[in-house]
Design an enzyme around this catalytic site. Sequence first.
Site, short mmCIF file in Angstrom:
data_model
loop_
_atom_site.label_atom_id
_atom_site.label_comp_id
_atom_site.label_asym_id
_atom_site.label_seq_id
_atom_site.Cartn_x
_atom_site.Cartn_y
_atom_site.Cartn_z
N ARG A 54 60.46 14.69 -53.88
CA ARG A 54 59.01 14.80 -53.81
C ARG A 54 58.51 13.85 -52.73
O ARG A 54 59.26 13.03 -52.20
CB ARG A 54 58.33 14.55 -55.16
N GLY A 55 57.25 13.99 -52.39
CA GLY A 55 56.71 13.29 -51.24
C GLY A 55 56.67 14.26 -50.07
O GLY A 55 57.68 14.89 -49.74
N ASP A 246 49.22 14.25 -48.50
CA ASP A 246 49.99 15.49 -48.52
C ASP A 246 49.40 16.51 -47.55
O ASP A 246 50.12 17.40 -47.09
CB ASP A 246 50.03 16.07 -49.92
N ASN A 256 45.73 14.06 -51.56
CA ASN A 256 46.83 13.19 -51.97
C ASN A 256 46.96 13.25 -53.48
O ASN A 256 46.22 13.98 -54.15
CB ASN A 256 46.57 11.75 -51.49
N LYS A 257 47.92 12.53 -54.01
CA LYS A 257 48.18 12.54 -55.45
C LYS A 257 46.90 12.35 -56.25
O LYS A 257 46.04 11.54 -55.89
CB LYS A 257 49.18 11.43 -55.80
#
Length: 358
Positions: A54-55, A246, A256-257
Amino acid sequence: MRDRLLAAEKVKAIDWRDGALYLLDQRILPFEETWIAYTSAAGVAEAIRSMVVRGAPAIGISAAYGVVLAARARFAEGGDWQAALAEDFALLADSRPTAVNLFWALGRMQERLDRLKNHADPLSVLEAEAIAIHESDREANLTMAQLGVDLIRKHQGNAQAILTHCNTGALATGGFGTALGVIRGAFIEGMVERVYADETRPWLQGSRLTAWELANEGIPVTLNADSAAAHIMKTKGITWVIVGADRITANGDVANKIGTYQLAVNAMHHGVRFMVVAPSSTIDMSLASGDDIPIEERDGRELLEVGGKRVGADVDAFNPVFDVTPADLIDAIVTEKGIVERPDTAKMTQLMCRKRLH
């Protein structure tokens, strides 16, 4: 600082060797360090979907290697192997919808495939392209680390407390990290007294991954619940919130998260600077604003269960895994092409016209 960053490198999540892709299973860190070998595009797509890797940068790199594995299998089958690869590209593209690095890497592999024509050794060419994507990300992270450190020094160079969200380190990239790479660099330069890491519900990337990376490198880190961030900004002398991304749109909005947006709102209220660190491959100039970003929603059981055991009431759960931070809440976006302070469409367009700084 570059040499000191290189000397400090201890963690990696992606390894390409002996014709196979090896991924460090991030679902079971920090308790077990297990590498899983993948030899097919379908396997890589499932690894991305199930969060083995992930990432955003790491997802893109893994997908590029997935194309190499698919090409090898299609080539062995004979016939029009290049046309047959369309199915594998689609499979990899469907694995995660929000992280634009995935589509950027697949696009770059497709462009290289289109230029092959009658090349005598097409598989080695595709492999070299995937390796170049991997190495390029690592180099970009080193450049961003230096730029981010310079930005911190410009505004406040003394030792300070920094807050971060999710995991943006070597585990999420081709090496060193984006936001965490900047934090590493600032620590090496004596500008970080302590890092506060949001636990990052529901997958706990901050708790399991970021805290683990920082502790392994001797960087003082304190873990906190996501909901404690505003209190920490008020009471612990936080000077910067530093996060990854992201997808970044043409006007500088950042996906983003989940939880990043509320950090930016809280940072603005408390006078804390807000930095986004991401490679230029994360910037999607085809989207005008964050309203156009597809936001992935995952199974509600991720919120209702812990370790496979249900802890929530018998209700529906809403589980978006990203949110969008408006550009007007962002002090700076740091990329390997340079820094954009107070981003807007004109500044983002100018940035994308630049060459990489390394």
